[in-house]
Design a protein around this motif. Structure first.
Motif, mmCIF file in Angstrom:
data_model
loop_
_atom_site.group_PDB
_atom_site.id
_atom_site.type_symbol
_atom_site.label_atom_id
_atom_site.label_comp_id
_atom_site.label_asym_id
_atom_site.label_seq_id
_atom_site.Cartn_x
_atom_site.Cartn_y
_atom_site.Cartn_z
ATOM 1 N N UNK A 246 17.982 5.795 16.606
ATOM 2 C CA UNK A 246 18.150 6.516 15.339
ATOM 3 C C UNK A 246 17.931 5.591 14.149
ATOM 4 N N UNK A 247 18.446 4.372 14.247
ATOM 5 C CA UNK A 247 18.267 3.417 13.162
ATOM 6 C C UNK A 247 16.790 3.059 12.986
ATOM 7 N N UNK A 248 16.085 2.899 14.118
ATOM 8 C CA UNK A 248 14.655 2.596 14.049
ATOM 9 C C UNK A 248 13.894 3.754 13.409
ATOM 10 N N UNK A 249 14.231 4.975 13.810
ATOM 11 C CA UNK A 249 13.578 6.144 13.229
ATOM 12 C C UNK A 249 13.858 6.236 11.734
ATOM 13 N N UNK A 250 15.096 5.908 11.332
ATOM 14 C CA UNK A 250 15.437 5.930 9.908
ATOM 15 C C UNK A 250 14.653 4.873 9.141
ATOM 16 N N UNK A 251 14.528 3.677 9.737
ATOM 17 C CA UNK A 251 13.740 2.623 9.082
ATOM 18 C C UNK A 251 12.277 3.028 8.954
ATOM 19 N N UNK A 252 11.749 3.642 10.013
ATOM 20 C CA UNK A 252 10.353 4.064 9.972
ATOM 21 C C UNK A 252 10.137 5.145 8.920
ATOM 22 N N UNK A 253 11.093 6.062 8.818
ATOM 23 C CA UNK A 253 10.973 7.113 7.796
ATOM 24 C C UNK A 253 11.044 6.517 6.398
ATOM 25 N N UNK A 254 11.947 5.539 6.221
ATOM 26 C CA UNK A 254 12.062 4.885 4.916
ATOM 27 C C UNK A 254 10.779 4.135 4.578
ATOM 28 N N UNK A 255 10.214 3.442 5.568
ATOM 29 C CA UNK A 255 8.979 2.698 5.345
ATOM 30 C C UNK A 255 7.821 3.637 5.047
ATOM 31 N N UNK A 256 7.793 4.779 5.718
ATOM 32 C CA UNK A 256 6.735 5.752 5.459
ATOM 33 C C UNK A 256 6.820 6.277 4.032
ATOM 34 N N UNK A 257 8.053 6.531 3.570
ATOM 35 C CA UNK A 257 8.231 6.989 2.184
ATOM 36 C C UNK A 257 7.815 5.896 1.207
ATOM 37 N N UNK A 258 8.179 4.647 1.543
ATOM 38 C CA UNK A 258 7.812 3.543 0.657
ATOM 39 C C UNK A 258 6.300 3.407 0.558
ATOM 40 N N UNK A 259 5.611 3.500 1.709
ATOM 41 C CA UNK A 259 4.152 3.379 1.705
ATOM 42 C C UNK A 259 3.505 4.517 0.912
ATOM 43 N N UNK A 260 4.090 5.707 1.034
ATOM 44 C CA UNK A 260 3.541 6.848 0.312
ATOM 45 C C UNK A 260 3.650 6.640 -1.195
ATOM 46 N N UNK A 261 4.807 6.159 -1.634
ATOM 47 C CA UNK A 261 4.997 5.883 -3.063
ATOM 48 C C UNK A 261 4.058 4.775 -3.503
ATOM 49 N N UNK A 262 3.934 3.746 -2.672
ATOM 50 C CA UNK A 262 3.048 2.624 -2.998
ATOM 51 C C UNK A 262 1.595 3.080 -3.113
ATOM 52 N N UNK A 263 1.165 3.928 -2.194
ATOM 53 C CA UNK A 263 -0.211 4.419 -2.225
ATOM 54 C C UNK A 263 -0.480 5.227 -3.494
ATOM 55 N N UNK A 264 0.494 6.069 -3.877
ATOM 56 C CA UNK A 264 0.315 6.848 -5.109
ATOM 57 C C UNK A 264 0.177 5.924 -6.315
ATOM 58 N N UNK A 265 0.997 4.859 -6.324
ATOM 59 C CA UNK A 265 0.958 3.917 -7.438
ATOM 60 C C UNK A 265 -0.394 3.198 -7.487
ATOM 61 N N UNK A 266 -0.876 2.728 -6.331
ATOM 62 C CA UNK A 266 -2.151 2.008 -6.304
ATOM 63 C C UNK A 266 -3.300 2.926 -6.708
ATOM 64 N N UNK A 267 -3.231 4.169 -6.275
ATOM 65 C CA UNK A 267 -4.264 5.132 -6.667
ATOM 66 C C UNK A 267 -4.273 5.336 -8.168
ATOM 67 N N UNK A 268 -3.058 5.398 -8.757
ATOM 68 C CA UNK A 268 -2.972 5.591 -10.209
ATOM 69 C C UNK A 268 -3.560 4.399 -10.967
#
Length: 262
Positions: A161-183
């Motif tokens: 569960x902790x690994x899944x939570x970390x992966x979900x957090x990292x996925x959200x972080x990457x998504x935000x990062x990608x939006x920022x880089x695109x901007x």
């Protein structure tokens, strides 16, 4: 300690979960042997109160041991299945001697309401326990070794569960990062101008800010597969802007494909 204060009232109200947590703490201190038997398992170990959670943290209980111990803990009865408090008390109150009622009322008039409530509640719990002992399907009390045999399973579940939570957090972080880089690439001229403006200040802090923005731009161009454009824009920036050693050192350390002319 403020979070622990309600534990006292829970104990006075007949909730034995804090006592069981204390016993688990003895396990953590290696005070017990594998063949020893656990105490009676209270209901509701899977759903501790906030005060009991604070107590478990204070005692530094192993979460996996607690989960393994809670397997044998019955669920707390929901209000709708157990009936209202009044309906639970009525049979006992009908059996309560009049003299005992007068004694508790006297305590209330004397300002000893908490003491009276504690005594009445404890008396009711004792009566209720005795009445239902034969009807209850009490869990078998386990040896410590039996509880321990389940710890690894709960540890694996928790870690997953902790690994899944970390992966979900990292996925959200990457998504935000990608939006920022695109901007950044949507306004790339503005981004390069911002770097140029920082370099004109010729201070260490300005260089740090310019370099951070440059790294973001490099990542944005890389994501867009436009590395050649980044190198060209960087060369244009350096042809007309600061070539101080502190700035050049940052570029060289980052491995950007630009070398100053000798």
């Amino acid at each position: 300690m403020t979070r622990l204060l309600p534990v006292r009232d829970e104990l006075l109200g007949g909730d034995a979960r804090p006592l069981y947590l204390g016993w688990l703490a003895r396990l953590g201190n290696d005070e017990l042997h594998d063949d020893e038997i656990e105490p009676p398992v209270p209901a509701g170990l899977q759903a501790l109160t906030p005060a009991q959670v604070a107590l478990a943290e204070f005692l530094m209980l192993d979460a996996d041991w607690l989960a393994a111990a809670a397997e044998a803990s019955p669920s707390l009865l929901a209000p709708e299945s157990s009936g209202s408090e009044d309906s639970r008390f009525d049979p006992w109150l009908r059996e309560l001697p009049a003299e005992e009622m007068r004694a508790k009322l006297r305590m209330l008039l004397q300002g000893r309401s908490r003491e009276a409530e504690r005594m009445l509640r404890n008396a009711f719990l004792k009566w209720d326990k005795g009445r239902n002992t034969k009807q209850l399907n009490l869990p078998r009390r386990r040896r410590i070794s039996e509880i321990e045999s389940r710890v690894a399973s709960h540890r694996a579940i928790r870690e997953k569960k902790e690994q899944e939570a970390r992966q979900a957090t990292e996925a959200r972080r990457r998504k935000v990062r990608t939006r920022y880089l695109t901007s950044l690439l949507e306004q790339e001229d503005t981004a390069w101008s911002s770097i140029d403006a920082q370099l004109r200040r010729t201070t260490g802090n300005a260089y740090d800010q310019a370099f951070q923005k440059l790294q973001d731009l490099a990542a944005a161009y890389e994501n867009a597969r436009r590395d050649a454009v980044f190198r060209r824009r960087l060369a244009q920036l350096m042809s007309s802007r600061d070539k101080r050693a502190a700035w050049l050192a940052r570029l060289q350390k980052a491995g950007y494909l630009w070398q100053p002319k000798s």
